[in-house]
Scaffold this motif. Structure first.
Motif, mmCIF file in Angstrom:
data_model
loop_
_atom_site.group_PDB
_atom_site.id
_atom_site.type_symbol
_atom_site.label_atom_id
_atom_site.label_comp_id
_atom_site.label_asym_id
_atom_site.label_seq_id
_atom_site.Cartn_x
_atom_site.Cartn_y
_atom_site.Cartn_z
ATOM 1 N N GLU A 75 -41.056 28.757 47.000
ATOM 2 C CA GLU A 75 -41.655 27.423 46.790
ATOM 3 C C GLU A 75 -41.822 27.352 45.207
ATOM 4 O OE1 GLU A 75 -45.873 25.113 47.471
ATOM 5 O OE2 GLU A 75 -45.458 26.989 48.545
ATOM 6 N N LYS A 76 -41.895 28.291 44.358
ATOM 7 C CA LYS A 76 -42.057 28.172 42.867
ATOM 8 C C LYS A 76 -41.089 27.873 42.404
ATOM 9 C CE LYS A 76 -44.709 30.939 40.210
ATOM 10 N NZ LYS A 76 -45.137 31.993 39.646
ATOM 11 N N SER A 77 -39.710 28.349 42.796
ATOM 12 C CA SER A 77 -38.583 28.253 42.238
ATOM 13 C C SER A 77 -38.293 26.558 42.592
ATOM 14 C CB SER A 77 -37.595 29.024 42.716
ATOM 15 O OG SER A 77 -37.957 30.290 42.431
ATOM 16 N N ARG A 78 -38.634 26.128 43.545
ATOM 17 C CA ARG A 78 -37.973 24.916 44.002
ATOM 18 C C ARG A 78 -38.998 23.724 43.120
ATOM 19 N NH1 ARG A 78 -38.856 26.780 49.387
ATOM 20 N NH2 ARG A 78 -40.704 25.365 49.517
ATOM 21 N N ALA A 79 -40.401 24.078 42.951
ATOM 22 C CA ALA A 79 -41.159 23.263 41.961
ATOM 23 C C ALA A 79 -40.588 23.273 40.488
ATOM 24 C CB ALA A 79 -42.425 24.122 42.025
ATOM 25 N N LEU A 80 -39.905 24.573 40.189
ATOM 26 C CA LEU A 80 -39.290 24.518 38.806
ATOM 27 C C LEU A 80 -38.113 23.503 38.635
ATOM 28 C CD1 LEU A 80 -38.437 25.927 36.132
ATOM 29 C CD2 LEU A 80 -37.402 27.689 37.436
#
Length: 287
Positions: free
Chosen positions: A255-260
C-alpha cells in the motif's frame, strides 16, 4: 551505501556542479536558506537527518541533471517499481495461486518460450520440431520488444492463440479444448508475470510508466464496459473476469508503495524546477 565520511556525499563533480550537494544538505540549489528548504514543520535536527538519509541522497543522485519534470517523475516511479519488484512477484504468485516452482523461471528472458514448449511438448506430447521451436522463440522475442506498446494481457492472448492454433493443427481441430485446465492456466499466468517483470527490468522509465497506466486504463474500461464474456475450455464465464488479468503490476505493490506512485504522479509540474527536484526527492524518501 553510506556517505557519512564523504564531504561530497559520494557525488561526482558533475552532480556537485548541478547543485545536488546543496539539495542533499538542505539548500535549494542556489546555496541559500530559502523558504523551499524550511517550509516543513519539522525541527531543524529532524530536517537535517531527513535530507541526509540514504533514500533522499539516492533519489537526488538518480535524477541529478534531469530538467524534464515528467522524466524526473518517471525515473523515480521506475525506481519504486524496481524497489518492490520481488514483493510484487510474491503477491502476484499468491493471488494467482502459481506453484512455487515457477519462481525459478519467471525472471528469465526465455520464460515465455519455455512455458509454450512445456504445454506443447510435455503436456500435449507433441514431438519437438525445429520449425515450431523457431516460431516459439520468434513470438517470445516479439512480445518482449512490444513495439506497439500493448498490455501484458493482450500479449498473453497472442500466446494463447498460438497454442490453440498449433495444437489444433497438429493434433486435430478441437484438440486444444482437451488440454488440462491447470497447466494452461498456470502457463498463461506465469507468462503474464514474466512480461510484467521484463517490462520493468529491461525498459526505460517512460515506457514503464506508460505501460502501467495503460494497464490501469484498460482495467477500468473493462470494468465499466466489459467485453462479451467467453467460456474458455468449456467452463462457464464469469462477469468481468478479464478485469483481474488486466491489473497493472503496481496493483501488487504494498500500500505504501502505491501511495508513493500516486504522490509522484500528482506532483505539480508548474512549480520551479529546483523546488520540483527537491519535492520529488522528498516524496521518494518519505515512503
Amino acid at each position: 551505501m553510506s556517505y557519512d565520511n564523504d564531504k561530497n556525499c559520494g557525488l561526482t563533480e558533475l552532480e556537485m556542479a548541478a547543485g545536488v550537494y546543496s539539495l542533499i544538505n538542505g539548500g535549494c540549489g542556489r546555496h541559500c536558506p530559502c523558504e523551499i528548504c524550511y517550509e516543513t514543520d519539522w525541527d531543524e535536527i529532524d530536517r537535517i537527518n531527513f535530507l541526509s538519509s540514504d533514500k533522499f541522497k539516492a533519489a537526488a543522485k538518480l535524477i541529478a541533471g534531469l530538467s524534464d519534470k515528467k522524466k524526473i517523475k518517471n525515473t523515480l516511479i521506475h525506481r519504486a517499481h524496481r524497489d518492490k519488484l520481488d514483493s510484487a512477484i510474491l503477491r502476484y504468485m499468491a493471488k494467482e495461486e502459481l506453484p512455487g516452482y515457477y519462481a525459478g523461471i519467471i525472471k528469465s528472458p526465455d520464460c515465455v518460450a519455455k512455458l509454450i514448449e512445456g504445454i506443447l511438448y510435455k503436456v500435449c506430447k507433441i514431438n519437438p520440431e525445429s520449425k515450431l521451436t523457431e516460431q516459439i522463440h520468434k513470438l517470445s522475442d516479439s512480445l518482449q520488444r512490444n513495439i506497439k506498446r500493448r498490455t501484458a494481457y493482450d500479449r498473453v492472448s497472442d500466446i494463447q492463440q498460438f497454442l490453440h492454433r498449433n495444437i489444433d493443427k497438429i493434433l486435430g481441430v478441437g484438440a486444444a479444448r482437451s488440454v488440462p485446465v491447470m497447466p494452461m492456466k498456470n502457463a498463461l499466468s506465469a507468462a503474464r508475470l514474466n512480461l510484467h517483470i521484463l517490462d520493468i527490468i529491461n525498459r526505460q522509465p517512460d515506457y514503464v510508466e506508460f505501460i502501467d497506466m495503460l494497464n490501469a486504463e484498460a482495467m477500468k474500461l473493462e470494468y465499466e464496459s466489459p467485453r462479451p464474456p467467453t467460456a474458455p475450455w468449456g467452463k462457464l464465464s464469469q462477469p468481468r473476469w478479464r478485469v483481474r488479468h488486466l491489473r497493472p503490476f503496481s496493483y501488487y505493490f504494498p500500500e505504501k508503495s502505491r501511495a508513493l506512485l500516486n504522490s509522484l504522479r500528482d506532483l505539480d509540474e508548474d512549480m520551479p524546477l529546483e523546488q520540483f527536484f527537491y519535492e520529488a526527492s522528498s516524496i521518494y524518501a518519505r515512503f
